[in-house]
Design an enzyme around this catalytic site. Structure first.
Site, PDB file in Angstrom:
ATOM      1  N   THR A 235       0.854  -1.197   0.000  1.00  0.00           N
ATOM      2  CA  THR A 235       0.000   0.000   0.000  1.00  0.00           C
ATOM      3  C   THR A 235       0.891   1.249   0.000  1.00  0.00           C
ATOM      4  O   THR A 235       2.025   1.224   0.468  1.00  0.00           O
ATOM      5  CB  THR A 235      -0.951   0.023   1.209  1.00  0.00           C
ATOM      6  N   GLY A 236       0.335   2.318  -0.552  1.00  0.00           N
ATOM      7  CA  GLY A 236       1.130   3.541  -0.692  1.00  0.00           C
ATOM      8  C   GLY A 236       2.281   3.310  -1.651  1.00  0.00           C
ATOM      9  O   GLY A 236       3.398   3.799  -1.451  1.00  0.00           O
TER      10      GLY A 236
ATOM     11  N   SER B   1       4.500   6.081  -4.477  1.00  0.00           N
ATOM     12  CA  SER B   1       5.334   7.210  -4.056  1.00  0.00           C
ATOM     13  C   SER B   1       6.336   6.764  -2.996  1.00  0.00           C
ATOM     14  O   SER B   1       6.118   5.764  -2.296  1.00  0.00           O
ATOM     15  CB  SER B   1       4.402   8.288  -3.475  1.00  0.00           C
ATOM     16  N   GLY B   2       7.433   7.494  -2.882  1.00  0.00           N
ATOM     17  CA  GLY B   2       8.356   7.363  -1.759  1.00  0.00           C
ATOM     18  C   GLY B   2       8.799   5.936  -1.435  1.00  0.00           C
ATOM     19  O   GLY B   2       9.237   5.177  -2.316  1.00  0.00           O
ATOM     20  N   ILE B   3       8.667   5.580  -0.179  1.00  0.00           N
ATOM     21  CA  ILE B   3       9.150   4.285   0.325  1.00  0.00           C
ATOM     22  C   ILE B   3       8.420   3.119  -0.357  1.00  0.00           C
ATOM     23  O   ILE B   3       9.038   2.115  -0.726  1.00  0.00           O
ATOM     24  CB  ILE B   3       8.951   4.226   1.860  1.00  0.00           C
ATOM     25  N   GLY B   4       7.109   3.265  -0.543  1.00  0.00           N
ATOM     26  CA  GLY B   4       6.330   2.182  -1.157  1.00  0.00           C
ATOM     27  C   GLY B   4       6.760   1.921  -2.590  1.00  0.00           C
ATOM     28  O   GLY B   4       6.907   0.765  -3.008  1.00  0.00           O
TER      29      GLY B   4
ATOM     30  N   SER C 131       7.172   4.473  12.463  1.00  0.00           N
ATOM     31  CA  SER C 131       8.035   5.659  12.436  1.00  0.00           C
ATOM     32  C   SER C 131       8.699   5.798  13.788  1.00  0.00           C
ATOM     33  O   SER C 131       8.136   5.381  14.810  1.00  0.00           O
ATOM     34  CB  SER C 131       7.207   6.918  12.156  1.00  0.00           C
TER      35      SER C 131
ATOM     36  N   TYR D 208      -0.141  12.121  14.628  1.00  0.00           N
ATOM     37  CA  TYR D 208       0.646  11.206  13.778  1.00  0.00           C
ATOM     38  C   TYR D 208       1.454  10.236  14.650  1.00  0.00           C
ATOM     39  O   TYR D 208       1.448   9.020  14.415  1.00  0.00           O
ATOM     40  CB  TYR D 208       1.576  12.036  12.888  1.00  0.00           C
TER      41      TYR D 208
HETATM   42  P1  NAP Z   1       4.797   9.363   0.468  1.00  0.00           P
HETATM   43  O1  NAP Z   1       5.799   9.447  -0.623  1.00  0.00           O
HETATM   44  O2  NAP Z   1       3.825  10.460   0.646  1.00  0.00           O
HETATM   45  O3  NAP Z   1       4.047   7.977   0.357  1.00  0.00           O
HETATM   46  C1  NAP Z   1       2.900   7.710   1.109  1.00  0.00           C
HETATM   47  C2  NAP Z   1       1.993   6.843   0.281  1.00  0.00           C
HETATM   48  O4  NAP Z   1       0.796   6.544   1.023  1.00  0.00           O
HETATM   49  C3  NAP Z   1       1.563   7.555  -0.985  1.00  0.00           C
HETATM   50  O5  NAP Z   1       1.484   6.616  -2.012  1.00  0.00           O
HETATM   51  C4  NAP Z   1       0.199   8.074  -0.606  1.00  0.00           C
HETATM   52  O6  NAP Z   1      -0.633   8.349  -1.697  1.00  0.00           O
HETATM   53  C5  NAP Z   1      -0.295   6.872   0.177  1.00  0.00           C
HETATM   54  N1  NAP Z   1      -1.508   7.174   0.913  1.00  0.00           N
HETATM   55  C6  NAP Z   1      -1.743   8.189   1.771  1.00  0.00           C
HETATM   56  N2  NAP Z   1      -3.007   8.123   2.206  1.00  0.00           N
HETATM   57  C7  NAP Z   1      -3.577   7.060   1.607  1.00  0.00           C
HETATM   58  C8  NAP Z   1      -4.863   6.486   1.643  1.00  0.00           C
HETATM   59  N3  NAP Z   1      -5.857   6.993   2.386  1.00  0.00           N
HETATM   60  N4  NAP Z   1      -5.099   5.372   0.893  1.00  0.00           N
HETATM   61  C9  NAP Z   1      -4.122   4.851   0.147  1.00  0.00           C
HETATM   62  N5  NAP Z   1      -2.889   5.349   0.053  1.00  0.00           N
HETATM   63  C10 NAP Z   1      -2.624   6.441   0.785  1.00  0.00           C
HETATM   64  O7  NAP Z   1       5.570   9.246   1.854  1.00  0.00           O
HETATM   65  P2  NAP Z   1       6.585   8.154   2.437  1.00  0.00           P
HETATM   66  O8  NAP Z   1       7.556   8.928   3.229  1.00  0.00           O
HETATM   67  O9  NAP Z   1       7.059   7.218   1.398  1.00  0.00           O
HETATM   68  O10 NAP Z   1       5.612   7.420   3.473  1.00  0.00           O
HETATM   69  C11 NAP Z   1       5.471   6.015   3.540  1.00  0.00           C
HETATM   70  C12 NAP Z   1       5.317   5.615   4.986  1.00  0.00           C
HETATM   71  O11 NAP Z   1       6.514   5.960   5.680  1.00  0.00           O
HETATM   72  C13 NAP Z   1       4.180   6.319   5.740  1.00  0.00           C
HETATM   73  O12 NAP Z   1       3.490   5.374   6.518  1.00  0.00           O
HETATM   74  C14 NAP Z   1       4.909   7.308   6.624  1.00  0.00           C
HETATM   75  O13 NAP Z   1       4.173   7.596   7.794  1.00  0.00           O
HETATM   76  C15 NAP Z   1       6.184   6.550   6.907  1.00  0.00           C
HETATM   77  N6  NAP Z   1       7.312   7.373   7.355  1.00  0.00           N
HETATM   78  C16 NAP Z   1       7.890   8.284   6.529  1.00  0.00           C
HETATM   79  C17 NAP Z   1       8.964   9.044   6.999  1.00  0.00           C
HETATM   80  C18 NAP Z   1       9.648  10.071   6.153  1.00  0.00           C
HETATM   81  O14 NAP Z   1      10.460  10.866   6.697  1.00  0.00           O
HETATM   82  N7  NAP Z   1       9.409  10.128   4.863  1.00  0.00           N
HETATM   83  C19 NAP Z   1       9.435   8.861   8.309  1.00  0.00           C
HETATM   84  C20 NAP Z   1       8.827   7.915   9.115  1.00  0.00           C
HETATM   85  C21 NAP Z   1       7.769   7.175   8.634  1.00  0.00           C
HETATM   86  P3  NAP Z   1      -0.635   9.827  -2.363  1.00  0.00           P
HETATM   87  O15 NAP Z   1       0.546   9.873  -3.282  1.00  0.00           O
HETATM   88  O16 NAP Z   1      -1.936   9.884  -3.042  1.00  0.00           O
HETATM   89  O17 NAP Z   1      -0.507  10.833  -1.240  1.00  0.00           O
END
Ligand code: NAP
Length: 249
Positions: free
Chosen positions: A12-13, A16-19, A137, A150
């Protein structure tokens, strides 16, 4: 030998990003990957950069029936699931005195309800010996102003994972999680903050990290590969910090 040859992974997710970085790495390692995201156009855009066997599914994790449909579409396409990577999440800022019911509900529905309901739907379709990986996180271990709700969601998820680890033990399903520190992904652009505020915040985070920098999505993806693969065959129930040491000092 590829590390995930013939394994079926749902992420899931994944647009973008990590996913997305993890989806690419899983595909490279031979997995069949279901990339889930809430925006079809974003899924279509990234699909053009992917190589391997995959499908995309539009599913909003905060909506119960979307989680059910995601698992149905995944199993219809590839059969039983080996790896469930529950990674979607949002991190909007709100200091406590500004928290609204909507903020609370949106963040909890996305970050907690979503992964729990997706797990429920997926469990009957996960192979015995399969694995579930969550993205938590380090914010549940350290306090960052404005990230109260969060942080609470990620702490709740961590508590849930301990129960799940025990509940699936008879099926030898491993449950682990990744706790990223500051990772360079589009999540910061989605916080509704001005660019200069984001940059200042970023510098502040980086300065606190022993390695003195943000991590990359690819560095987190390598951990998601490790935990999902047989390399981690005796690792179960843990939260692995991928944070350059930030949570340890
Ligand atoms: P990201 O690039 O924004 O990726 C987040 C993904 O989750 C995106 O694909 C986003 O879709 C999707 N998403 C959000 N709400 C959703 C929903 N209701 N239904 C389905 N998909 C949804 O950010 P990321 O940093 O890779 O985040 C991935 C995970 O890492 C998250 O759980 C975040 O809390 C965790 N995390 C990140 C960091 C950091 O510094 N980056 C640090 C600690 C933890 P959209 O593209 O449509 O928004």
């Amino acid at each position: 030998m590829k590390k995930l040859q013939n394994k079926v992974a749902v992420i899931t997710g994944a647009n973008s990003g990590i996913g997305l970085a993890t989806a690419k790495l899983y595909l490279k390692e031979g997995a069949k990957v279901v990339l889930a995201g809430r925006r079809q156009e974003a899924l279509d855009e990234v699909a053009s950069s992917l190589e391997g066997e995959y499908i995309t599914v539009k599913a909003d994790v905060s909506i119960a029936k979307d989680n059910k449909r995601l698992i149905e579409e995944a199993t219809n396409a590839f059969g039983k699931i080996d790896i469930l990577f529950l990674n979607a999440g949002i991190a909007p800022l709100s200091p406590t005195h500004e928290i609204t019911e909507e903020h609370y509900t949106t963040v909890f529905d996305t970050n907690v309800k979503g992964p729990i309901l997706a797990t429920k739907e997926a469990l009957p379709h996960i192979n015995d010996g399969g694995t579930i990986v969550f993205t938590n996180s380090i914010v549940s271990q350290k306090g960052f102003d404005g990230l109260g709700v969060y942080s609470a969601t990620k702490g709740a998820l961590r508590a849930y994972q301990r129960v799940l680890t025990s509940e699936v033990k008879s099926r030898k399903i491993r449950v682990n999680s990744i706790a990223p520190g500051p990772i360079e992904t589009p999540i910061y652009d989605k916080m509704n903050l001005a660019q200069d505020v984001i940059e200042e915040m970023g510098k502040g985070f980086a300065a606190q990290v022993p390695l003195a920098r943000f991590g990359t999505a690819e560095e987190v993806a390598k951990s998601a590969l490790f935990l999902a693969s047989d390399d981690a065959s005796y690792i179960n129930g843990v939260e692995l910090e991928v944070d350059g040491g930030l949570s340890q000092i």
